[in-house]
Scaffold this motif. Structure first.
Motif, PDB file in Angstrom:
ATOM      1  N   UNK A   6       0.864  -1.183   0.000  1.00 27.68           N
ATOM      2  CA  UNK A   6       0.000   0.000   0.000  1.00 27.68           C
ATOM      3  C   UNK A   6       0.902   1.234   0.000  1.00 27.68           C
ATOM      4  N   UNK A 362       2.889  -4.531   5.473  1.00 31.32           N
ATOM      5  CA  UNK A 362       1.559  -4.368   6.089  1.00 31.32           C
ATOM      6  C   UNK A 362       1.675  -3.740   7.475  1.00 31.32           C
ATOM      7  N   UNK A 365       2.057  -0.057   6.851  1.00 27.21           N
ATOM      8  CA  UNK A 365       0.802   0.588   6.430  1.00 27.21           C
ATOM      9  C   UNK A 365      -0.081   0.871   7.650  1.00 27.21           C
ATOM     10  N   UNK A 366      -0.117  -0.095   8.547  1.00 26.56           N
ATOM     11  CA  UNK A 366      -0.936   0.071   9.760  1.00 26.56           C
ATOM     12  C   UNK A 366      -0.354   1.172  10.651  1.00 26.56           C
ATOM     13  N   UNK A 367       0.964   1.244  10.736  1.00 31.48           N
ATOM     14  CA  UNK A 367       1.584   2.300  11.537  1.00 31.48           C
ATOM     15  C   UNK A 367       1.269   3.677  10.957  1.00 31.48           C
ATOM     16  N   UNK A 369      -1.447   4.520   9.393  1.00 34.05           N
ATOM     17  CA  UNK A 369      -2.815   4.847   9.815  1.00 34.05           C
ATOM     18  C   UNK A 369      -2.820   5.395  11.243  1.00 34.05           C
ATOM     19  N   UNK A 373      -3.995   9.110  12.201  1.00 36.50           N
ATOM     20  CA  UNK A 373      -5.182   9.212  13.042  1.00 36.50           C
ATOM     21  C   UNK A 373      -4.876  10.071  14.275  1.00 36.50           C
ATOM     22  N   UNK A 376      -4.898  13.713  13.377  1.00 39.00           N
ATOM     23  CA  UNK A 376      -6.138  14.267  12.812  1.00 39.00           C
ATOM     24  C   UNK A 376      -6.728  15.309  13.762  1.00 39.00           C
ATOM     25  N   UNK A 377      -6.610  15.088  15.055  1.00 43.66           N
ATOM     26  CA  UNK A 377      -7.100  16.078  16.021  1.00 43.66           C
ATOM     27  C   UNK A 377      -6.106  17.241  16.086  1.00 43.66           C
TER      28      UNK A 377
ATOM     29  N   UNK B  39     -15.248  14.050   5.519  1.00 43.98           N
ATOM     30  CA  UNK B  39     -14.327  14.887   6.311  1.00 43.98           C
ATOM     31  C   UNK B  39     -12.927  14.511   5.836  1.00 43.98           C
ATOM     32  N   UNK B  44      -7.780   8.880   5.404  1.00 47.33           N
ATOM     33  CA  UNK B  44      -8.258   7.691   6.104  1.00 47.33           C
ATOM     34  C   UNK B  44      -9.767   7.606   6.008  1.00 47.33           C
ATOM     35  N   UNK B  46     -13.071   5.991   8.458  1.00 50.90           N
ATOM     36  CA  UNK B  46     -13.524   5.340   9.695  1.00 50.90           C
ATOM     37  C   UNK B  46     -14.792   4.560   9.391  1.00 50.90           C
ATOM     38  N   UNK B  48     -18.035   2.209  11.113  1.00 49.27           N
ATOM     39  CA  UNK B  48     -18.768   1.722  12.292  1.00 49.27           C
ATOM     40  C   UNK B  48     -19.999   0.983  11.802  1.00 49.27           C
ATOM     41  N   UNK B  87      -3.930  -2.779   4.036  1.00 50.85           N
ATOM     42  CA  UNK B  87      -4.489  -1.483   3.633  1.00 50.85           C
ATOM     43  C   UNK B  87      -4.523  -0.531   4.831  1.00 50.85           C
ATOM     44  N   UNK B  88      -3.629  -0.781   5.772  1.00 52.45           N
ATOM     45  CA  UNK B  88      -3.529   0.097   6.947  1.00 52.45           C
ATOM     46  C   UNK B  88      -4.742  -0.017   7.851  1.00 52.45           C
ATOM     47  N   UNK B  89      -5.479  -1.112   7.700  1.00 46.48           N
ATOM     48  CA  UNK B  89      -6.755  -1.194   8.400  1.00 46.48           C
ATOM     49  C   UNK B  89      -6.746  -2.170   9.561  1.00 46.48           C
ATOM     50  N   UNK B  90      -7.853  -2.132  10.274  1.00 43.28           N
ATOM     51  CA  UNK B  90      -8.065  -3.069  11.365  1.00 43.28           C
ATOM     52  C   UNK B  90      -9.541  -3.049  11.689  1.00 43.28           C
ATOM     53  N   UNK B 105     -10.706   1.426  11.153  1.00 40.48           N
ATOM     54  CA  UNK B 105     -10.250   2.546  10.339  1.00 40.48           C
ATOM     55  C   UNK B 105      -9.132   2.034   9.455  1.00 40.48           C
ATOM     56  N   UNK B 106      -8.902   2.724   8.351  1.00 41.60           N
ATOM     57  CA  UNK B 106      -7.803   2.326   7.474  1.00 41.60           C
ATOM     58  C   UNK B 106      -7.530   3.408   6.456  1.00 41.60           C
ATOM     59  N   UNK B 107      -6.501   3.168   5.643  1.00 38.84           N
ATOM     60  CA  UNK B 107      -6.215   4.109   4.562  1.00 38.84           C
ATOM     61  C   UNK B 107      -7.412   4.154   3.629  1.00 38.84           C
ATOM     62  N   UNK B 367     -12.885  15.688  14.215  1.00 37.50           N
ATOM     63  CA  UNK B 367     -12.016  14.607  13.746  1.00 37.50           C
ATOM     64  C   UNK B 367     -12.877  13.548  13.077  1.00 37.50           C
ATOM     65  N   UNK B 368     -12.243  12.768  12.221  1.00 37.83           N
ATOM     66  CA  UNK B 368     -12.975  11.686  11.547  1.00 37.83           C
ATOM     67  C   UNK B 368     -13.501  10.683  12.567  1.00 37.83           C
ATOM     68  N   UNK B 369     -12.661  10.317  13.529  1.00 34.12           N
ATOM     69  CA  UNK B 369     -13.073   9.304  14.496  1.00 34.12           C
ATOM     70  C   UNK B 369     -14.223   9.821  15.361  1.00 34.12           C
TER      71      UNK B 369
END
Lengths: 436, 444
Positions: A6, A362, A365-367, A369, A373, A376-377, B39, B44, B46, B48, B87-90, B105-107, B367-369
């Motif tokens: 990615x 992978x 990629x997760x790091x 994110x 994140x 973002x704030x 947003x 990224x 999010x 739910x 994909x940077x997700x979980x 959340x993910x890319x 924020x997105x979250x």
């Protein structure tokens, strides 16, 4: 064919830096996408700098900074921030103490006024000191004394790994030390460490740079100039023989263990340090990670696992000496020695056989994110940039982190794993005293 | 006294109007509602997914959340986690008496892949025996650790006391109940309850809302099944009575919990009650915090909050106080509740709380979250983001009289259900000097 990776995205937060005549360094990062701002003031003093016989003082002093200042009565700070629609807090770390607010952007000038006022001088009174000693004691009871695993491992592992007072002592403090703190101690601490030259102000979010600059000069410009104190060298030699320590936690129902190994200097050897940050995630980030797969799912010798850099888990906000930590909770009757032996085995395997196809990409990629994140704030951005400015003079590094994490190679991660030898390891084991 | 320049507090600039971000919504043929909100601050997205889950078997529900991501016909749990990581997700799953929630959340470039994996889990979770066995033991251990936490024990006692025979009364299963859960029961529960009817998927981030709806529809339209729907009965009214003292010998602190009546977000009293709660203990600059922390040093973090669930709302106030000041802390708590219920607040005090309520709405959306969690919580209670604007208008309009009236109606100390967890031998007598006390042993 190797797995396609990615693309690691980057942020482009703008960064404006300047310093006032009194030495205060300022970082601005405008972003007008939402009508909110983050304001952070970071002082270059933390747990490691507190005097002997005054354990917990840096944190106690953080409380005192909210108890009124030159133009503000006790309680006024809280009321003015929240009455402007904002929230606030402060926190004490090994290497810095931060104070911060996040507010609707129409409160910018008010927030600057509040921070400048306490930078000029908090109201250090006997009554406020005694009151906050009581509050801090309740904080320690709720977070450490009255709950299982209290202070594990951030308070219980440093004294195993380190020998000198700055690195090894209890940063929350003993009740005796807290109770014997005086107003004169606080005044000294303020004079020495809370100097304009020892602080960084960061403002992020919905601001106009020219307007914010003018407001900052108006409110902070006449804070009396005091230079930063010289920061002592906290260096300690690496371990050459394994250290183990054990204690019984009367409230804990199950055993637990944490281990740490020293890592390269996060500031002067960032390139050498980063592979360890990635390694911690390769080992422990989620069900697809090495140690979770092995210890939790296959062997079932642990029930929960974490891996991170620095005792407070803030990899980019810490100076040397620090460590890579692994911590595990075990099932009833679990065998700590066996868990440590398996960790050694997996580290060996990683160092010898390398990573599997796609494993590194992978994880990176997760790091990315997680990094994106967190910032973002607006407040997350202001805090991070303030500390990056303070410790490195490089707030824009925030934009680079996802890419730099993504550039760490398999060879570097293997080499990092190879250094985590048992003889360099310090471990602390929690013996369950609360089994029923 | 030193002489310093007196500097006036700068005034606030003009308030920025609350604007709700661009969104789109579609209900698919299978009954799933999808809401997408733009947003674009970071690249990224999010996610739910809120699924109604009222009246599900407690232990099986908890185990389903623990193992729903543990594998499908096509992929093992490890492979699912690895595919998401790429994909940077979980994804993670959680359950409460109202809902089962899958969140992550993910890319944003990985949105399609995340949705593919999501639907694979929703339609094909296989609950493999070995994995279920491992997770069963882990959950049992986790419950055991929770049962050694004073905050958990105090909450458990309060819920039992407040909800009686309602399904909300017990929210954590006992270890033995968890040990009895088998994979077949999980597959059955999944087939029965994990279905699109009544579920809401929220996607927030760097997405074009209609394009995100299309992606969700493409991935999830094939998710079928419309088994069983279970309505929760309304939560029972609070029944004040003797203070319940739960003994935890050796505690160096007491956990003080009070429940008071509250109303849902759509009730005409809600905005005024939110303000009254802020005045009492809902934020740092509240009477309760200023009294028992900043004046008396009894506690570190007292807090009160209005909790909204599908079947009812309740106001919960909690503080961990030093053992030796347990009764004095309760006395001050009753005093502050009684004062608010019988004396109108000062206009400037109300303005301060109002600004806080309005400001934190802005912050929560920034924020997105935050936006994703807010959108999902609202949707689970049948509301949409435009409710934010209406709520802001009600907060802006609430008068001193409105707040005084709701304080009298909901916050009077006589209406409180009170639970204290602590060392009964050290606190029972002094508590009994204030109120009737009934003592019991810790429930585990």
């Amino acid at each position: 064919m190797p797995t396609r990776r990615a693309k690691i995205p980057a942020t482009k937060y703008p960064v404006e830096r300047f310093a006032l005549d009194n030495g205060l360094r300022v970082v601005l990062t405008p972003d007008r996408s939402a009508p909110v701002i983050g304001v952070a003031v970071v002082y270059d003093v933390g747990i490691r700098s507190e005097p002997q016989g005054r354990t917990g003082f840096a944190h106690l002093f953080e409380h005192l900074m909210f108890q009124g200042s030159e133009n503000l009565e006790k309680l006024a700070h809280f009321r003015h921030v929240q009455g402007a629609g904002g929230t606030f807090n402060g926190s004490t770390h090994f290497d810095y103490t931060d104070y911060f607010e996040t507010l609707p952007s129409n409160a910018l000038e008010r927030a600057l006024f509040l921070e400048a006022d306490r930078m000029r001088g908090p109201r250090l009174t006997e009554e406020n000191l005694r009151n906050q000693v009581d509050v801090v004691k309740e904080e320690i009871r709720v977070n450490v004394l009255n709950r299982p695993y209290g202070g594990f491992p951030w308070l219980t592992l440093p004294p195993v790994m380190f020998d000198t007072f700055p690195n090894a002592h209890d940063g929350y403090g003993s009740f005796d030390d807290l109770e014997s703190a005086t107003v004169a101690d606080a005044a000294d601490f303020f004079r020495h460490y809370y100097a304009s030259g020892n602080a960084v102000l960061a403002v992020s979010g919905d601001i106009d740079v020219a307007e914010a600059t003018a407001l900052i000069e108006r409110h902070f410009g006449d804070v009396p100039a005091r230079p930063a104190p010289e920061r002592p060298d906290f260096a300690e030699p690496d371990l050459t023989t394994e250290r183990r320590s054990t204690y019984t936690d009367a409230l804990a129902p199950l055993p637990a263990v944490a281990s740490a190994w020293r890592v390269p200097d996060p500031v002067t050897d960032f390139a050498g340090y980063l592979p360890f940050v990635v390694l911690a995630e390769v080992l422990t980030d989620g069900d697809a990670s090495r140690l979770v797969e092995r210890l939790v799912q296959r062997d079932r010798t642990v029930t929960g696992l974490g891996g991170y850099l620095s005792f407070m888990g803030d990899p980019f906000d810490v100076r040397d000496p620090t460590a890579l930590l692994l911590q595990a909770h075990l099932p009833p009757g679990g065998d700590v020695d066996k868990v440590l032996r398996t960790i050694d085995e997996e580290l060996d395997r990683l160092a010898t056989d390398g990573l599997t196809d796609g494993e590194l990409a992978r994880t990176q990629a997760r790091m990315a994110t997680h990094l994106l994140r967190d910032t973002d704030a607006v407040l997350g951005r202001a805090l991070r940039m303030a500390v990056l400015e303070q410790q490195r003079g490089e707030p824009g590094l925030l934009n680079e982190l996802p890419r730099l994490v993504g550039a760490v190679t398999e060879e570097q991660v293997r080499a990092a794993a190879a250094t985590l030898r048992p003889e360099r390891r310090a471990s602390v084991e929690v013996v369950a005293g609360g089994a029923r | 006294m030193t002489t310093t320049t007196v500097r006036p507090l700068p005034a606030l600039g003009p308030n920025r109007r609350l604007t709700v971000p661009k969104q789109a919504e579609r209900t698919l043929g299978n009954g799933l509602t999808v809401i997408a909100v733009r947003r674009p601050a970071v690249p990224l997205v999010e996610l739910r997914l809120w699924m109604p889950f009222g009246r599900a078997h407690l232990a099986r529900g908890a185990m389903l959340a623990q193992t729903v991501l543990a594998g499908t016909e096509a992929h093992s749990a490890t492979e699912i986690a690895a595919e998401l990581q790429k994909v940077g997700g979980g994804l993670s799953a959680g359950v409460d008496p109202d809902r089962l929630m899958l969140s992550g959340a993910g890319l944003v470039t990985g949105l399609d892949r995340m949705l593919e994996l999501l639907v694979e889990v929703l339609t094909g979770a296989s609950y493999p025996g070995d994995w279920v066995a491992t997770e069963r033991d882990r959950l049992v251990d986790r419950i055991q650790v929770a049962q050694s936490q004073p905050s958990h024990l105090a909450r458990t006692a309060l819920l039992t006391r407040v909800y009686g025979r309602h399904p909300y009364a017990t929210q954590t299963p006992e270890p033995d109940q968890v040990r009895a859960v088998r994979p077949a029961a999980l597959r059955r529960l999944h087939a029965e309850r994990v279905h699109p009817a009544g579920a809401v998927l929220v996607l927030v981030g760097d997405v074009q809302p209609t394009r995100a709806l299309d992606a969700a529809e493409a991935a999830l339209a094939g998710w079928r099944g419309d088994g069983h729907v279970a309505e929760l009965p309304p939560a029972p009214p609070l029944e004040p009575g003797p203070l319940l003292l739960v003994d935890r010998p050796g505690s160096v602190q007491s956990s003080l919990r009070l429940a008071l009546p509250a109303v849902p977000r759509t009730h005409p009293d809600h905005a005024a009650l939110q303000l009254a709660n802020l005045l009492f203990g809902g934020y740092f600059s509240s009477r309760w915090v200023e009294n028992i922390r900043e004046d008396k040093g009894y506690t570190y973090g007292p807090h009160s909050v209005v909790e909204h669930s599908v079947a009812g709302s309740v106001l919960v106030a909690g503080a961990e106080v030093a053992t030796e000041v347990t009764a004095p802390a309760l006395l001050e708590t009753s005093y502050e509740l009684g004062r608010l219920a019988t004396v109108p607040p000062k206009p400037d005090e109300l303005e301060q709380a109002r600004q806080y309520a309005l400001g934190t709405l802005q912050l929560g959306m920034s924020t997105q979250a935050g936006l994703a969690s807010l959108t999902s919580a609202y949707a689970g209670n049948g509301l949409r983001l435009d409710f934010l604007a209406e709520h802001a208008a009600r907060l802006a309009a609430a008068t001193v009289d409105d707040v005084a009236e709701v304080a009298a109606r909901y916050l009077a100390p006589a209406k409180a259900v009170t639970v204290v967890l602590g060392d009964a031998a050290r606190v029972a007598d002094s508590l009994a000097a204030l109120v009737p006390v009934r003592t019991e042993g810790a429930s585990t």
